[in-house]
Write a protein that holds these residues in place. Structure first.
Motif, PDB file in Angstrom:
ATOM      1  N   ALA A 243      -8.030   1.916   1.818  1.00  0.00           N
ATOM      2  CA  ALA A 243      -7.758   3.326   2.084  1.00  0.00           C
ATOM      3  C   ALA A 243      -6.257   3.573   2.214  1.00  0.00           C
ATOM      4  CB  ALA A 243      -8.479   3.765   3.361  1.00  0.00           C
ATOM      5  N   ARG A 244      -5.555   2.635   2.861  1.00  0.00           N
ATOM      6  CA  ARG A 244      -4.105   2.772   3.000  1.00  0.00           C
ATOM      7  C   ARG A 244      -3.425   2.686   1.635  1.00  0.00           C
ATOM      8  NH1 ARG A 244      -0.793   2.278   7.358  1.00  0.00           N
ATOM      9  NH2 ARG A 244      -2.501   1.468   8.632  1.00  0.00           N
ATOM     10  N   ARG A 245      -3.870   1.724   0.803  1.00  0.00           N
ATOM     11  CA  ARG A 245      -3.262   1.561  -0.525  1.00  0.00           C
ATOM     12  C   ARG A 245      -3.460   2.820  -1.366  1.00  0.00           C
ATOM     13  NH1 ARG A 245      -4.756   0.606  -5.435  1.00  0.00           N
ATOM     14  NH2 ARG A 245      -6.966   0.456  -4.884  1.00  0.00           N
ATOM     15  N   LYS A 246      -4.698   3.369  -1.345  1.00  0.00           N
ATOM     16  CA  LYS A 246      -4.964   4.567  -2.127  1.00  0.00           C
ATOM     17  C   LYS A 246      -4.178   5.765  -1.616  1.00  0.00           C
ATOM     18  CE  LYS A 246      -9.621   3.313  -3.669  1.00  0.00           C
ATOM     19  NZ  LYS A 246     -11.069   3.660  -3.599  1.00  0.00           N
ATOM     20  N   ALA A 247      -4.046   5.862  -0.284  1.00  0.00           N
ATOM     21  CA  ALA A 247      -3.278   6.962   0.301  1.00  0.00           C
ATOM     22  C   ALA A 247      -1.815   6.874  -0.096  1.00  0.00           C
ATOM     23  CB  ALA A 247      -3.424   6.941   1.823  1.00  0.00           C
ATOM     24  N   GLU A 248      -1.271   5.643  -0.104  1.00  0.00           N
ATOM     25  CA  GLU A 248       0.118   5.466  -0.515  1.00  0.00           C
ATOM     26  C   GLU A 248       0.303   5.793  -1.989  1.00  0.00           C
ATOM     27  OE1 GLU A 248       0.854   1.467   0.627  1.00  0.00           O
ATOM     28  OE2 GLU A 248       1.270   1.952   2.739  1.00  0.00           O
ATOM     29  N   GLU A 249      -0.681   5.426  -2.812  1.00  0.00           N
ATOM     30  CA  GLU A 249      -0.609   5.763  -4.245  1.00  0.00           C
ATOM     31  C   GLU A 249      -0.628   7.276  -4.443  1.00  0.00           C
ATOM     32  OE1 GLU A 249      -3.744   3.876  -6.342  1.00  0.00           O
ATOM     33  OE2 GLU A 249      -2.792   1.896  -6.354  1.00  0.00           O
ATOM     34  N   ARG A 250      -1.508   7.961  -3.693  1.00  0.00           N
ATOM     35  CA  ARG A 250      -1.574   9.415  -3.813  1.00  0.00           C
ATOM     36  C   ARG A 250      -0.278  10.052  -3.326  1.00  0.00           C
ATOM     37  NH1 ARG A 250      -7.056   8.413  -2.191  1.00  0.00           N
ATOM     38  NH2 ARG A 250      -6.462   8.654  -0.006  1.00  0.00           N
ATOM     39  N   ALA A 251       0.309   9.462  -2.267  1.00  0.00           N
ATOM     40  CA  ALA A 251       1.572   9.993  -1.750  1.00  0.00           C
ATOM     41  C   ALA A 251       2.684   9.842  -2.783  1.00  0.00           C
ATOM     42  CB  ALA A 251       1.946   9.275  -0.457  1.00  0.00           C
ATOM     43  N   ARG A 252       2.716   8.680  -3.466  1.00  0.00           N
ATOM     44  CA  ARG A 252       3.734   8.471  -4.504  1.00  0.00           C
ATOM     45  C   ARG A 252       3.512   9.432  -5.668  1.00  0.00           C
ATOM     46  NH1 ARG A 252       3.071   2.931  -3.028  1.00  0.00           N
ATOM     47  NH2 ARG A 252       1.501   2.634  -4.673  1.00  0.00           N
ATOM     48  N   THR A 277       2.134   6.672   6.446  1.00  0.00           N
ATOM     49  CA  THR A 277       3.275   5.763   6.561  1.00  0.00           C
ATOM     50  C   THR A 277       2.794   4.432   7.127  1.00  0.00           C
ATOM     51  OG1 THR A 277       3.822   6.423   8.824  1.00  0.00           O
ATOM     52  CG2 THR A 277       4.741   7.763   7.050  1.00  0.00           C
ATOM     53  N   LYS A 278       3.705   3.502   7.243  1.00  0.00           N
ATOM     54  CA  LYS A 278       3.346   2.199   7.814  1.00  0.00           C
ATOM     55  C   LYS A 278       2.900   2.315   9.269  1.00  0.00           C
ATOM     56  CE  LYS A 278       6.340  -0.582   4.821  1.00  0.00           C
ATOM     57  NZ  LYS A 278       7.462  -1.544   4.771  1.00  0.00           N
ATOM     58  N   ASN A 279       3.383   3.368   9.947  1.00  0.00           N
ATOM     59  CA  ASN A 279       3.038   3.545  11.359  1.00  0.00           C
ATOM     60  C   ASN A 279       1.792   4.414  11.578  1.00  0.00           C
ATOM     61  OD1 ASN A 279       5.313   2.055  12.196  1.00  0.00           O
ATOM     62  ND2 ASN A 279       6.623   3.859  12.007  1.00  0.00           N
ATOM     63  N   SER A 280       1.164   4.852  10.472  1.00  0.00           N
ATOM     64  CA  SER A 280      -0.027   5.694  10.610  1.00  0.00           C
ATOM     65  C   SER A 280      -1.169   4.904  11.247  1.00  0.00           C
ATOM     66  CB  SER A 280      -0.465   6.226   9.240  1.00  0.00           C
ATOM     67  OG  SER A 280       0.524   7.085   8.697  1.00  0.00           O
ATOM     68  N   SER A 281      -1.926   5.574  12.088  1.00  0.00           N
ATOM     69  CA  SER A 281      -3.041   4.910  12.763  1.00  0.00           C
ATOM     70  C   SER A 281      -4.201   4.679  11.799  1.00  0.00           C
ATOM     71  CB  SER A 281      -3.525   5.766  13.938  1.00  0.00           C
ATOM     72  OG  SER A 281      -4.097   6.972  13.460  1.00  0.00           O
ATOM     73  N   THR A 282      -5.133   3.813  12.231  1.00  0.00           N
ATOM     74  CA  THR A 282      -6.334   3.541  11.424  1.00  0.00           C
ATOM     75  C   THR A 282      -7.116   4.816  11.178  1.00  0.00           C
ATOM     76  OG1 THR A 282      -6.503   1.284  12.268  1.00  0.00           O
ATOM     77  CG2 THR A 282      -8.496   2.258  11.349  1.00  0.00           C
ATOM     78  N   SER A 283      -7.227   5.655  12.207  1.00  0.00           N
ATOM     79  CA  SER A 283      -7.955   6.916  12.075  1.00  0.00           C
ATOM     80  C   SER A 283      -7.314   7.818  11.033  1.00  0.00           C
ATOM     81  CB  SER A 283      -8.015   7.631  13.431  1.00  0.00           C
ATOM     82  OG  SER A 283      -8.709   8.850  13.328  1.00  0.00           O
ATOM     83  N   GLU A 284      -5.978   7.906  11.038  1.00  0.00           N
ATOM     84  CA  GLU A 284      -5.272   8.740  10.059  1.00  0.00           C
ATOM     85  C   GLU A 284      -5.469   8.211   8.646  1.00  0.00           C
ATOM     86  OE1 GLU A 284      -1.495  10.426  12.663  1.00  0.00           O
ATOM     87  OE2 GLU A 284      -1.400   8.397  11.840  1.00  0.00           O
ATOM     88  N   VAL A 285      -5.464   6.893   8.506  1.00  0.00           N
ATOM     89  CA  VAL A 285      -5.643   6.286   7.186  1.00  0.00           C
ATOM     90  C   VAL A 285      -7.041   6.567   6.645  1.00  0.00           C
ATOM     91  CG1 VAL A 285      -5.793   4.086   5.946  1.00  0.00           C
ATOM     92  CG2 VAL A 285      -3.934   4.471   7.573  1.00  0.00           C
ATOM     93  N   LEU A 286      -8.062   6.349   7.479  1.00  0.00           N
ATOM     94  CA  LEU A 286      -9.433   6.521   7.024  1.00  0.00           C
ATOM     95  C   LEU A 286      -9.810   7.989   6.831  1.00  0.00           C
ATOM     96  CD1 LEU A 286     -11.193   3.830   9.260  1.00  0.00           C
ATOM     97  CD2 LEU A 286     -10.762   3.701   6.798  1.00  0.00           C
ATOM     98  N   ASN A 287      -9.065   8.909   7.461  1.00  0.00           N
ATOM     99  CA  ASN A 287      -9.322  10.341   7.309  1.00  0.00           C
ATOM    100  C   ASN A 287      -8.261  11.030   6.460  1.00  0.00           C
ATOM    101  OD1 ASN A 287     -11.707  10.559   8.915  1.00  0.00           O
ATOM    102  ND2 ASN A 287     -10.451  10.337  10.756  1.00  0.00           N
ATOM    103  N   ALA A 288      -7.627  10.275   5.567  1.00  0.00           N
ATOM    104  CA  ALA A 288      -6.515  10.815   4.772  1.00  0.00           C
ATOM    105  C   ALA A 288      -6.972  11.902   3.801  1.00  0.00           C
ATOM    106  CB  ALA A 288      -5.825   9.681   4.004  1.00  0.00           C
ATOM    107  N   THR A 289      -8.210  11.784   3.275  1.00  0.00           N
ATOM    108  CA  THR A 289      -8.706  12.789   2.337  1.00  0.00           C
ATOM    109  C   THR A 289      -9.581  13.805   3.064  1.00  0.00           C
ATOM    110  OG1 THR A 289     -10.710  11.556   1.787  1.00  0.00           O
ATOM    111  CG2 THR A 289      -8.736  11.046   0.515  1.00  0.00           C
TER     112      THR A 289
END
Length: 430
Positions: A243-252, A277-289
């Motif tokens: 989820a973090r990798r996909k969120a970073e790809e979407r951000a780029r 970001t690298k400091n984003s919490s697990t909850s923020e990462v999993l709820n990115a979309t």
């Protein structure tokens, strides 16, 4: 007014007795349920008693029987205490009714005597004509009329009280007989409990002869539990990283689109996901979309009303620290639910299957619900595939039975990110 006070007291007593009656009915229902469970366990025990390989199952059934038997004895104790209270209150009630009846009879006798002495029309007329004025004469006339009506009411009160007294005495006798029956049942249960404990000692003695084999089985169980927990945590961590990798790809991609729009003097499109970001919490990462955030919110909104993973389950081991039969400290990260052999296992909420693993011959299925994950282990088979979307109560597999104990246990756990949470506050009452 004198009569209203005892009536009020009796109404309050009736209310107290009705509360006891409700409590007694509930205790009786619980006792009947415990009796049924004990009969089922006894049938299972008889089926395994002549099978030497089923010794572990015998011990498991005996422990459960002893536990239920002790619960039933405590239930009977509660019923007896309840009946004692009812009998005591009924005795007080009967005494009050008897006192009230005596008082009513005395008052009625006095009225009859008064009426007898003043029964002639002449005496009544003299009583009225002896008045000082018309107003007093009218009051005396009404008084004589009221005495007649009151006498009729008193007769009715006496009859009602006698009927009520008879009913309460009958009820009191019934309660006393029921108490005696319960005490006999309690003695019988205590005797049976003693026999079961003796049987348990014998089974433990038999098992001690195979101590090495038992320890090996226990170690295998512990290793399987540890492997299951590691696999669940690994599956969740993989999904978080993905989820973090996909969120970073979407951000780029959003940043690239914004730079391109700026170069063409156009308005930059709105980002499709939250900035991670690298400091984003697990909850923020999993709820990115937006889809993931909605699913998490829907899952949270159903807290306390999620269905059980099996329709005919009974909790055997809850969440948290516990000690096994040998006094060894353990920790459970979910629920162990006892069910029928081959029982269907279902998803407790809509989501996506993220992992299917083989754990020592049984299967583990992990489903993601936004930032929440549910895990279902000790499955004999599974009917879903990785990446499949499933709905609430959709069948995902069937429960496996232990060859040593004969028990069918489905292990269910629930996680918020990587943190295990107690299913008790999430699942509906079964």
């Amino acid at each position: 007014m004198k009569f209203l006070k005892p009536v009020l007291v009796l109404l309050l007593v009736f209310a107290a007795l009705s509360v006891h009656a409700q409590s007694s009915a509930e205790l009786k229902r619980q006792r009947e349920a415990l009796t049924q469970q004990l009969e089922d366990l006894n049938r299972q025990y008889q089926e395994t008693a002549n099978n030497k390989k089923a010794t572990l199952k015998q011990l498991s059934i005996l422990r459960e029987q002893i536990n239920l038997r002790e619960q039933k004895i405590e239930n009977i104790n509660s019923e007896v205490r309840n009946l004692d209270n009812q009998i005591s209150e009924s005795n007080n009630f009967v005494h009050n009714l008897q006192s009230q009846l005596e008082q009513l009879k005395k008052e009625y006798a006095a009225m009859v005597l008064f009426t007898y002495r003043n029964q002639s029309a002449y005496n009544k007329l003299m009583f009225i004509f002896a008045s000082r004025d018309f107003n007093q004469a009218y009051k005396r006339l009404k008084y004589l009329q009221q005495i007649g009506a009151y006498r009729e009411r008193q007769a009715g009160y006496i009859q009602d009280t006698q009927t009520e007294l008879h009913v309460k005495i009958t009820e009191l006798d019934k309660n006393k007989k029921e108490k005696n029956t319960l005490l006999l049942d309690q003695e019988k249960e205590k005797a049976t409990l003693g026999k079961e404990k003796n049987s348990q000692v014998q089974v433990v003695a038999d098992l001690s002869k195979h101590e090495g084999q038992l320890k090996q089985q226990q170690q295998d169980v512990q290793r399987k539990i540890a492997k299951t927990n590691r696999e669940i945590n690994a599956a969740i961590r993989r999904e978080i990283e993905e989820a973090r990798r996909k969120a970073e790809e979407r951000a780029r991609a959003d940043a690239k689109a914004a730079a391109s729009a700026k170069a063409d003097n156009k308005e930059a499109p709105a980002p499709k996901t939250k900035v991670i970001t690298k400091n984003s919490s697990t909850s923020e990462v999993l709820n990115a979309t937006p889809e993931a955030a909605k699913l998490s919110n829907d899952f949270l909104g159903n807290r306390g009303s999620l269905p059980w993973p099996v329709t005919n389950g009974k909790l055997k081991q809850g969440f948290g620290i516990y000690y096994d039969a040998e006094g060894i400290k353990n920790e459970s990260y979910g629920w162990d639910i006892k069910t029928n052999p081959g029982a269907s296992v279902r998803a407790v909420f809509q989501g996506e299957v993220k992992s299917i693993s083989n754990i020592s011959g049984t299967f583990l299925v992990v489903i993601q619900h936004g930032e929440y994950f549910t895990a279902y282990s000790n499955l004999k088979s599974y009917s879903v595939k990785q990446g499949q979307k499933v709905g609430t109560k959709e069948i995902i597999g069937s429960a496996a039975s232990d060859s040593s104990t004969g028990e069918t246990i489905v292990s269910f756990s629930l996680y918020k990110g990587t943190t295990a949470v107690n299913p008790k506050i999430w699942l509906t009452s079964n």
